[in-house]
Design a protein around this motif. Structure first.
Motif, PDB file in Angstrom:
ATOM      1  N   LEU A  79     -13.106  -1.547   1.248  1.00  0.00           N
ATOM      2  CA  LEU A  79     -11.850  -1.852   1.922  1.00  0.00           C
ATOM      3  C   LEU A  79     -10.680  -1.719   0.948  1.00  0.00           C
ATOM      4  O   LEU A  79      -9.657  -1.078   1.256  1.00  0.00           O
ATOM      5  N   ASP A  80     -10.816  -2.307  -0.212  1.00  0.00           N
ATOM      6  CA  ASP A  80      -9.802  -2.168  -1.261  1.00  0.00           C
ATOM      7  C   ASP A  80      -9.579  -0.696  -1.592  1.00  0.00           C
ATOM      8  O   ASP A  80      -8.439  -0.222  -1.717  1.00  0.00           O
ATOM      9  N   HIS A  81     -10.667   0.036  -1.729  1.00  0.00           N
ATOM     10  CA  HIS A  81     -10.563   1.442  -2.106  1.00  0.00           C
ATOM     11  C   HIS A  81      -9.827   2.245  -1.040  1.00  0.00           C
ATOM     12  O   HIS A  81      -8.944   3.057  -1.352  1.00  0.00           O
ATOM     13  N   GLU A  82     -10.165   2.011   0.232  1.00  0.00           N
ATOM     14  CA  GLU A  82      -9.538   2.795   1.299  1.00  0.00           C
ATOM     15  C   GLU A  82      -8.057   2.462   1.462  1.00  0.00           C
ATOM     16  O   GLU A  82      -7.259   3.356   1.757  1.00  0.00           O
ATOM     17  N   TRP A  83      -7.675   1.206   1.276  1.00  0.00           N
ATOM     18  CA  TRP A  83      -6.248   0.880   1.327  1.00  0.00           C
ATOM     19  C   TRP A  83      -5.481   1.646   0.255  1.00  0.00           C
ATOM     20  O   TRP A  83      -4.304   1.980   0.432  1.00  0.00           O
ATOM     21  N   HIS A  84      -6.143   1.938  -0.828  1.00  0.00           N
ATOM     22  CA  HIS A  84      -5.465   2.620  -1.932  1.00  0.00           C
ATOM     23  C   HIS A  84      -5.807   4.103  -2.023  1.00  0.00           C
ATOM     24  O   HIS A  84      -5.516   4.751  -3.027  1.00  0.00           O
ATOM     25  N   ARG A  85      -6.407   4.625  -0.932  1.00  0.00           N
ATOM     26  CA  ARG A  85      -6.586   6.075  -0.803  1.00  0.00           C
ATOM     27  C   ARG A  85      -5.531   6.663   0.128  1.00  0.00           C
ATOM     28  O   ARG A  85      -5.579   7.864   0.449  1.00  0.00           O
ATOM     29  N   LEU A  86      -4.594   5.849   0.582  1.00  0.00           N
ATOM     30  CA  LEU A  86      -3.538   6.345   1.457  1.00  0.00           C
ATOM     31  C   LEU A  86      -2.704   7.394   0.728  1.00  0.00           C
ATOM     32  O   LEU A  86      -2.340   7.217  -0.437  1.00  0.00           O
ATOM     33  N   VAL A  87      -2.406   8.470   1.437  1.00  0.00           N
ATOM     34  CA  VAL A  87      -1.660   9.581   0.849  1.00  0.00           C
ATOM     35  C   VAL A  87      -0.165   9.290   0.952  1.00  0.00           C
ATOM     36  O   VAL A  87       0.310   8.803   1.987  1.00  0.00           O
ATOM     37  N   LEU A 119       4.211  10.141  -7.819  1.00  0.00           N
ATOM     38  CA  LEU A 119       5.100  10.498  -8.927  1.00  0.00           C
ATOM     39  C   LEU A 119       4.316  10.989 -10.135  1.00  0.00           C
ATOM     40  O   LEU A 119       4.800  11.806 -10.919  1.00  0.00           O
ATOM     41  N   PHE A 120       3.108  10.485 -10.294  1.00  0.00           N
ATOM     42  CA  PHE A 120       2.273  10.861 -11.433  1.00  0.00           C
ATOM     43  C   PHE A 120       1.356  12.044 -11.128  1.00  0.00           C
ATOM     44  O   PHE A 120       0.490  12.386 -11.934  1.00  0.00           O
ATOM     45  N   GLY A 121       1.524  12.624  -9.948  1.00  0.00           N
ATOM     46  CA  GLY A 121       0.716  13.770  -9.593  1.00  0.00           C
ATOM     47  C   GLY A 121      -0.668  13.436  -9.084  1.00  0.00           C
ATOM     48  O   GLY A 121      -1.534  14.317  -8.988  1.00  0.00           O
ATOM     49  N   HIS A 122      -0.885  12.187  -8.735  1.00  0.00           N
ATOM     50  CA  HIS A 122      -2.182  11.781  -8.216  1.00  0.00           C
ATOM     51  C   HIS A 122      -2.156  11.827  -6.690  1.00  0.00           C
ATOM     52  O   HIS A 122      -1.125  11.537  -6.070  1.00  0.00           O
ATOM     53  N   PRO A 123      -3.285  12.134  -6.071  1.00  0.00           N
ATOM     54  CA  PRO A 123      -3.314  12.178  -4.603  1.00  0.00           C
ATOM     55  C   PRO A 123      -3.168  10.807  -3.955  1.00  0.00           C
ATOM     56  O   PRO A 123      -2.733  10.719  -2.807  1.00  0.00           O
ATOM     57  N   ASP A 124      -3.528   9.754  -4.690  1.00  0.00           N
ATOM     58  CA  ASP A 124      -3.439   8.404  -4.130  1.00  0.00           C
ATOM     59  C   ASP A 124      -3.493   7.401  -5.271  1.00  0.00           C
ATOM     60  O   ASP A 124      -3.761   7.745  -6.430  1.00  0.00           O
ATOM     61  N   HIS A 125      -3.249   6.137  -4.938  1.00  0.00           N
ATOM     62  CA  HIS A 125      -3.208   5.075  -5.950  1.00  0.00           C
ATOM     63  C   HIS A 125      -4.584   4.844  -6.578  1.00  0.00           C
ATOM     64  O   HIS A 125      -4.683   4.565  -7.785  1.00  0.00           O
ATOM     65  N   ALA A 126      -5.647   4.962  -5.790  1.00  0.00           N
ATOM     66  CA  ALA A 126      -6.985   4.759  -6.340  1.00  0.00           C
ATOM     67  C   ALA A 126      -7.278   5.774  -7.438  1.00  0.00           C
ATOM     68  O   ALA A 126      -7.837   5.432  -8.488  1.00  0.00           O
ATOM     69  N   SER A 127      -6.882   7.018  -7.227  1.00  0.00           N
ATOM     70  CA  SER A 127      -7.081   8.051  -8.235  1.00  0.00           C
ATOM     71  C   SER A 127      -6.338   7.709  -9.517  1.00  0.00           C
ATOM     72  O   SER A 127      -6.867   7.853 -10.625  1.00  0.00           O
ATOM     73  N   TYR A 128      -5.105   7.237  -9.362  1.00  0.00           N
ATOM     74  CA  TYR A 128      -4.306   6.849 -10.530  1.00  0.00           C
ATOM     75  C   TYR A 128      -4.962   5.713 -11.300  1.00  0.00           C
ATOM     76  O   TYR A 128      -5.050   5.745 -12.534  1.00  0.00           O
ATOM     77  N   ALA A 160       0.828  -1.207   0.000  1.00  0.00           N
ATOM     78  CA  ALA A 160       0.000   0.000   0.000  1.00  0.00           C
ATOM     79  C   ALA A 160       0.864   1.258   0.000  1.00  0.00           C
ATOM     80  O   ALA A 160       0.575   2.222  -0.728  1.00  0.00           O
ATOM     81  N   ALA A 161       1.927   1.260   0.789  1.00  0.00           N
ATOM     82  CA  ALA A 161       2.795   2.436   0.856  1.00  0.00           C
ATOM     83  C   ALA A 161       3.545   2.651  -0.455  1.00  0.00           C
ATOM     84  O   ALA A 161       3.687   3.787  -0.927  1.00  0.00           O
ATOM     85  N   LEU A 162       4.031   1.573  -1.048  1.00  0.00           N
ATOM     86  CA  LEU A 162       4.761   1.695  -2.315  1.00  0.00           C
ATOM     87  C   LEU A 162       3.853   2.199  -3.429  1.00  0.00           C
ATOM     88  O   LEU A 162       4.245   3.047  -4.242  1.00  0.00           O
ATOM     89  N   ARG A 163       2.632   1.681  -3.476  1.00  0.00           N
ATOM     90  CA  ARG A 163       1.693   2.139  -4.508  1.00  0.00           C
ATOM     91  C   ARG A 163       1.329   3.602  -4.303  1.00  0.00           C
ATOM     92  O   ARG A 163       1.171   4.356  -5.280  1.00  0.00           O
ATOM     93  N   ALA A 164       1.176   4.017  -3.057  1.00  0.00           N
ATOM     94  CA  ALA A 164       0.864   5.422  -2.781  1.00  0.00           C
ATOM     95  C   ALA A 164       1.992   6.329  -3.264  1.00  0.00           C
ATOM     96  O   ALA A 164       1.743   7.361  -3.900  1.00  0.00           O
ATOM     97  N   GLU A 165       3.231   5.935  -2.979  1.00  0.00           N
ATOM     98  CA  GLU A 165       4.367   6.746  -3.427  1.00  0.00           C
ATOM     99  C   GLU A 165       4.421   6.791  -4.953  1.00  0.00           C
ATOM    100  O   GLU A 165       4.692   7.842  -5.543  1.00  0.00           O
ATOM    101  N   ALA A 213     -15.168   4.368 -14.880  1.00  0.00           N
ATOM    102  CA  ALA A 213     -15.657   5.198 -13.774  1.00  0.00           C
ATOM    103  C   ALA A 213     -15.056   6.596 -13.825  1.00  0.00           C
ATOM    104  O   ALA A 213     -15.728   7.592 -13.551  1.00  0.00           O
ATOM    105  N   GLY A 214     -13.768   6.684 -14.129  1.00  0.00           N
ATOM    106  CA  GLY A 214     -13.118   7.976 -14.327  1.00  0.00           C
ATOM    107  C   GLY A 214     -12.555   8.625 -13.084  1.00  0.00           C
ATOM    108  O   GLY A 214     -11.447   9.142 -13.101  1.00  0.00           O
ATOM    109  N   THR A 215     -13.327   8.644 -11.978  1.00  0.00           N
ATOM    110  CA  THR A 215     -12.886   9.323 -10.756  1.00  0.00           C
ATOM    111  C   THR A 215     -13.235   8.497  -9.532  1.00  0.00           C
ATOM    112  O   THR A 215     -14.189   7.713  -9.541  1.00  0.00           O
ATOM    113  N   THR A 216     -12.479   8.709  -8.458  1.00  0.00           N
ATOM    114  CA  THR A 216     -12.793   8.037  -7.200  1.00  0.00           C
ATOM    115  C   THR A 216     -14.114   8.539  -6.628  1.00  0.00           C
ATOM    116  O   THR A 216     -14.811   7.800  -5.925  1.00  0.00           O
TER     117      THR A 216
END
Length: 688
Positions: free
Chosen positions: A561-569, A279-288, A270-275, A295-298
């Protein structure tokens, strides 16, 4: 540098000479993969270098076409390896997987971050509407350009280097998660020595448990764990203590300490995906992730999920009251426990509809489900026929291959089915491809479907639960998506569509398990051949729509649950190993789907979709796709159901197009409009 000279006797060295380039499994050995991989990487690298060294200005024909043709040795090696790593995950395969997957990730980065190659693709992309390209060719250019941009080709050099490091670390961690989870599931299988503890299970289920114990060289019986939280045996087991043991084994996987605990890997991933998202300017992995989905957006994702939460929880309360009444009738005054829910929900359903799905398993033999159900529906809807090919080698006992013929007698491709569970097979069900359809490469599809039906004792038929029958129809829907592919370029073939669209055709295919003509054909008693009585069938169909509160809350829990794990900043304080379960509780409470009685369909510790299977920040896609599915099911019903004209329209407008067209345009070409949420809400009992 590894030796990249490949022995010509290596079965991957040249394209298979078997029909449809079917993999020569009888010749493939463990020692063949690494040399073929190294040679494939070298060959692919040389092919890319040849593209970028071309002095001519970049065009579709000198850039995109050779790119699509490149990497054939590597592709045929990794398609087989990846499937075997899931289906035949022996210790030596797991060790090799730990080496190959990071190397594969690094090679993929090397291609997608190649600046010279990206410059050529970027130039073709800029002129894509000016050169007389076909719509499919324009789509191919756009998809490749998106692939490169989302892989980091447009990032500064320093960020690209960090991206490579992150990708390799993520690959190692997700591979380790898969191997650790398989070991955990095997170690947590429930062992009982007294057959009385299995009271309520059918004779064949008891025999399967005895066979599982024999395979593990222990006395008595073993209840193996399937991927989801709710184990099928919970619906039948009368012994409350056995139910408790099975439920707790299933729900604590990966989160009980010891060598097979997955929490440290989850936190790392989760931490690696957030970082990486940062790099791509996204607030979190889910957004990316969601940016490149339908769907387009979180916001769109959470809006859809949250809208279902309150009515689903209200339905759950009604179901709980009925279950507690059934328990009191059984002389149990204490509160309902999670391991009681499935058992008593079945009792309530049986009393309400006068039908017990567990007692109907003798009517669902695997052979009939396959030939007189799954295949029959495909024949009626699309004109397909199937002929078994025992001459083609299987990679494991009981794996079977069928040649698939189109309505005009021409061959579409091959369908491989691997139905039975085994200790080296990862849990769940999936479809994959050994060969992808492509007119450019003159290749027909070879698709494989894997289930985990308990293997029966020798000489006994494999009997399926209603859920397993549904899964068979579902996964075959994915297979049809691959088999019907009719595109030129492999990048656009079959299931190469957004993740939140890919489940839609397979979910539509589930409807045919209940079609009266299909059900009457396959639902026959395995011993007597007597059909399932029509009144029982009607009640079974009606009962399948009961219990939607539990099912919806369970699905929402997993998706959120999946979504929140990937909303980590990226820069936030990381979740620690000791905080994993608290994070899980907080995520469910935040969205109003926390229930001590209804755990998510997958809890964090064994959520393979989110942490190894490529559905990270995408588990919502099952419910998102169900919106499309429910709406399309209405279209089929409104137009007469199982008719060739309907199948031909669905195939021509959507299934055959793969990623060659915008998926929502493909949907609208059949439905005449965009999707409506009302059919799904009605199906799940969530309308006022």
């Amino acid at each position: 540098m590894p030796d990249t000279t490949l022995d010509p006797n290596n079965p991957f060295a040249t394209a298979s000479t078997l029909p449809f380039a079917f993999p020569p499994f009888d010749a493939i050995r463990h020692e063949h993969y690494r040399p073929a991989f190294d040679a494939g990487v070298a060959e692919h690298r040389a092919e890319i270098d040849a593209i970028t060294a071309d002095p001519a200005p970049p065009t579709f024909d000198n850039t995109l076409v050779p790119l699509e043709r490149s990497g054939r040795l590597l592709d045929r090696t990794m398609r087989v390896f990846y499937e075997m790593a899931n289906s035949m995950a022996t210790p030596e395969m797991q060790e090799l997987e730990g080496d190959l997957m990071p190397a594969w990730s690094a090679h993929r980065d090397a291609i997608l971050l190649d600046q010279a190659l990206f410059a050529r693709i970027d130039a073709v992309h800029a002129a894509r509407h000016d050169g007389g390209l076909t719509p499919e060719q324009v789509r191919l250019v756009e998809r490749h350009h998106t692939d490169f941009v989302r892989a980091g080709a447009a990032l500064p050099a320093a960020q690209q280097q960090r991206l490579r490091e992150l990708n390799e670390q993520i690959s190692r961690a997700t591979t380790a998660f898969g191997s650790t989870l398989l070991a955990e599931a095997n170690s947590m299988a429930v062992h009982v020595t007294d057959v009385a503890e299995l009271a309520g299970l059918s004779d064949d289920a008891v025999e399967a448990a005895a066979l599982a114990a024999k395979e593990r060289e222990v006395d008595g019986y073993v209840l193996t764990l399937l991927s989801p939280t709710i184990q099928p045996a919970l619906a039948s087991l009368r012994n409350r203590e056995t139910r408790r043991r099975l439920h707790q084994a299933a729900t604590t996987r990966g989160m009980r300490g010891g060598d097979h605990d997955t929490r440290s890997l989850i936190v790392e991933i989760a931490a690696l995906r957030a970082e990486r998202a940062g790099l791509f300017g996204h607030p979190d992995h889910a957004s990316y992730v969601v940016e490149d989905q339908t769907a387009g957006t979180t916001t769109a994702v959470t809006g859809m999920l949250d809208a279902m939460a309150a009515p689903a929880m209200a339905n759950l309360d009604d179901e709980r009251a009925a279950i507690e009444a059934a328990m009191r009738a059984d002389g149990i005054d204490g509160p309902v426990e999670p391991w009681d829910w499935t058992y008593y929900a079945g009792r309530v359903k049986a009393a309400t509809f006068d039908v017990d799905p567990q007692e109907l398993r003798p009517y669902f033999s695997l052979e009939r489900v396959l030939h007189d159900g799954v295949f029959l529906a495909a024949e009626r809807l699309y004109g397909l026929t199937f002929t078994e090919r025992p001459d083609l080698p299987g990679y494991a006992p009981d794996v079977r291959t069928y040649e698939v013929f189109d309505h005009d007698g021409s061959t579409l491709g091959l369908f491989v089915c691997d139905w039975f569970a085994r200790p080296t097979k990862r849990g769940g069900a999936w479809m994959d491809e050994f060969v992808t359809q492509s007119h450019l490469l003159d290749e027909k599809p070879v698709v494989v479907v894997c289930l985990n039906v308990p293997k029966p004792a020798a000489g006994q038929p494999a009997l399926m639960t209603v859920d397993e029958v549904r899964t068979a129809f579902h996964e075959f829907g994915h297979a049809l998506h691959g088999l019907f592919s009719d595109v030129t370029y492999p990048r656009l073939a079959g299931t190469e569509v957004p993740r939140d669209f890919v489940e839609f055709p397979s979910q539509v295919n589930e409807m045919w398990m209940w079609d009266p003509a299909v059900l009457a054909s396959y639902a026959r008693h395995h011993a007597t051949g007597e059909p399932l009585p029509q009144d029982v069938a009607d009640r079974l169909i009606a009962s399948s729509e009961a219990g939607m509160g539990f099912d919806t809350v369970s699905m929402l829990g997993a998706a959120l649950l999946d979504h929140e794990w990937h909303r980590l900043v990226p820069d936030a304080k990381p979740v620690t190993v000791d905080e994993v379960e608290a994070f899980e509780r907080g995520a469910l409470e935040k969205h109003g789907v926390a229930s001590p009685l209804v755990p998510p369909r997958y809890r964090t510790g064994y959520f393979a979709h989110a942490f190894t299977n490529g559905y990270d920040a995408g588990y919502y896609s099952y419910l998102w796709s169900e919106v499309l599915d429910a709406d399309m099911v209405d279209w089929f019903r409104d137009n007469g159901g199982l008719r060739r004209v309907n199948g031909d329209a669905f195939r021509a407008g959507l299934l055959s197009r793969g990623g060659a067209v915008d998926p929502m345009e493909a949907f609208a070409s059949i439905r005449g409009r965009g999707p409506s949420t009302e059919p799904l809400l009605r199906r799940r009992g969530l309308l006022d």
